[in-house]
Enzyme design. Structure first.
Site, PDB file in Angstrom:
ATOM      1  N   ILE A 183       0.934  -1.230   0.047  1.00  0.00           N
ATOM      2  CA  ILE A 183      -0.211  -0.008  -0.064  1.00  0.00           C
ATOM      3  C   ILE A 183       0.963   1.186   0.162  1.00  0.00           C
ATOM      4  O   ILE A 183       1.739   1.418   0.940  1.00  0.00           O
ATOM      5  CB  ILE A 183      -0.903   0.105   1.260  1.00  0.00           C
ATOM      6  N   GLU A 184       0.892   2.161  -1.069  1.00  0.00           N
ATOM      7  CA  GLU A 184       1.671   3.181  -1.183  1.00  0.00           C
ATOM      8  C   GLU A 184       1.189   4.499  -0.657  1.00  0.00           C
ATOM      9  O   GLU A 184      -0.170   4.321  -0.641  1.00  0.00           O
ATOM     10  CB  GLU A 184       2.219   3.260  -2.883  1.00  0.00           C
ATOM     11  N   GLU A 195       4.770  -7.889   2.764  1.00  0.00           N
ATOM     12  CA  GLU A 195       4.966  -8.699   3.649  1.00  0.00           C
ATOM     13  C   GLU A 195       4.546  -8.206   5.296  1.00  0.00           C
ATOM     14  O   GLU A 195       4.060  -9.009   6.028  1.00  0.00           O
ATOM     15  CB  GLU A 195       6.394  -8.908   3.784  1.00  0.00           C
ATOM     16  N   CYS A 234      12.390  -7.038   1.113  1.00  0.00           N
ATOM     17  CA  CYS A 234      13.575  -5.865   1.303  1.00  0.00           C
ATOM     18  C   CYS A 234      14.058  -6.174   2.659  1.00  0.00           C
ATOM     19  O   CYS A 234      13.699  -6.888   3.505  1.00  0.00           O
ATOM     20  CB  CYS A 234      12.734  -4.483   1.389  1.00  0.00           C
ATOM     21  N   CYS A 237      11.606  -5.711   5.624  1.00  0.00           N
ATOM     22  CA  CYS A 237      10.783  -7.070   5.668  1.00  0.00           C
ATOM     23  C   CYS A 237      11.452  -8.077   6.295  1.00  0.00           C
ATOM     24  O   CYS A 237      10.991  -8.898   7.311  1.00  0.00           O
ATOM     25  CB  CYS A 237       9.947  -7.234   4.709  1.00  0.00           C
ATOM     26  N   CYS A 247       4.788  -2.569   2.959  1.00  0.00           N
ATOM     27  CA  CYS A 247       5.178  -3.764   1.860  1.00  0.00           C
ATOM     28  C   CYS A 247       4.181  -4.816   2.049  1.00  0.00           C
ATOM     29  O   CYS A 247       3.634  -4.665   3.154  1.00  0.00           O
ATOM     30  CB  CYS A 247       6.695  -4.141   2.481  1.00  0.00           C
TER      31      CYS A 247
HETATM   32  N1  THU Z   1       7.592  -3.788  -1.747  1.00  0.00           N
HETATM   33  C1  THU Z   1       7.164  -4.771  -1.152  1.00  0.00           C
HETATM   34  O1  THU Z   1       5.664  -4.925  -0.753  1.00  0.00           O
HETATM   35  N2  THU Z   1       7.876  -5.632  -0.530  1.00  0.00           N
HETATM   36  C2  THU Z   1       9.145  -5.828  -0.488  1.00  0.00           C
HETATM   37  O2  THU Z   1       9.669  -6.598   0.063  1.00  0.00           O
HETATM   38  C3  THU Z   1       9.866  -4.857  -1.315  1.00  0.00           C
HETATM   39  C4  THU Z   1       9.138  -3.731  -1.898  1.00  0.00           C
HETATM   40  C5  THU Z   1       6.682  -2.790  -2.299  1.00  0.00           C
HETATM   41  C6  THU Z   1       7.185  -1.488  -1.657  1.00  0.00           C
HETATM   42  C7  THU Z   1       6.665  -0.550  -3.039  1.00  0.00           C
HETATM   43  O3  THU Z   1       5.198  -0.130  -2.839  1.00  0.00           O
HETATM   44  C8  THU Z   1       6.815  -1.309  -4.131  1.00  0.00           C
HETATM   45  O4  THU Z   1       7.133  -2.507  -3.940  1.00  0.00           O
HETATM   46  C9  THU Z   1       8.184  -0.670  -4.833  1.00  0.00           C
HETATM   47  O5  THU Z   1       9.230  -0.775  -4.084  1.00  0.00           O
END
Ligand code: THU
Length: 131
Positions: free
Chosen positions: A44-45, A56, A88, A91, A54
């Site tokens: 969710i941005e 996870e 990432c 996470c 993220c």
């Molecule tokens: N993102 C994740 O949902 N999980 C990760 O482990 C890496 C990045 C998302 C964050 C952002 O909304 C998009 O991927 C691009 O970075």
């Protein structure tokens, strides 16, 4: 108990709910607990980019908010934009928080569609811990 393939399929489904208008990089995750319960989450941005969540951490938060107290054993992660969508660093640290000596398994889909398995201790060795 759900299979690795089923967990990845749930991650795929929930990635469709992603709110990612800025990166246009949808991610879905599904966590499996020792008692068989599963919870899913998507990324969710936010227009204030650093506030983005993220997939996870969304899945783990959903589990905890639901009252889950069993051990986290696996997480499947999927993005339609990238094969092998590794978690990432933030996470990985979140996953380590819930590692109870069983090395949480991380499931990703490879380019050829096979399921790859990693251990959190392999992806985040020598992690920070208060104890
Ligand atoms: N993102 C994740 O949902 N999980 C990760 O482990 C890496 C990045 C998302 C964050 C952002 O909304 C998009 O991927 C691009 O970075």
């Amino acid at each position: 108990m759900k299979t690795n393939e089923e967990l990845l399929n749930i991650a795929k489904e929930v990635s469709k709910n992603s709110y990612s208008p800025y990166s246009k990089f949808p991610v879905g995750a599904c966590v499996l607990y020792e008692n068989g319960n599963t919870y899913s989450g998507c990324n969710i941005e936010n227009s204030s980019y650093g506030l983005s969540l993220c997939a996870e951490r969304n899945a783990i938060s959903t589990a905890i908010a639901a009252g889950e107290t069993s051990n986290l054993v696996k997480i499947a992660i999927y993005s339609p934009k990238s094969s092998k969508c590794y978690p990432c660093g933030a996470c990985r640290q979140w996953l380590q928080e819930f590692e109870q000596g069983q090395d949480i398994q991380i499931l990703l889909e490879s380019d050829s569609g096979e399921i790859l398995e990693y251990g959190i201790n392999e992806l985040l060795p020598h992690s920070f811990n208060l104890v």
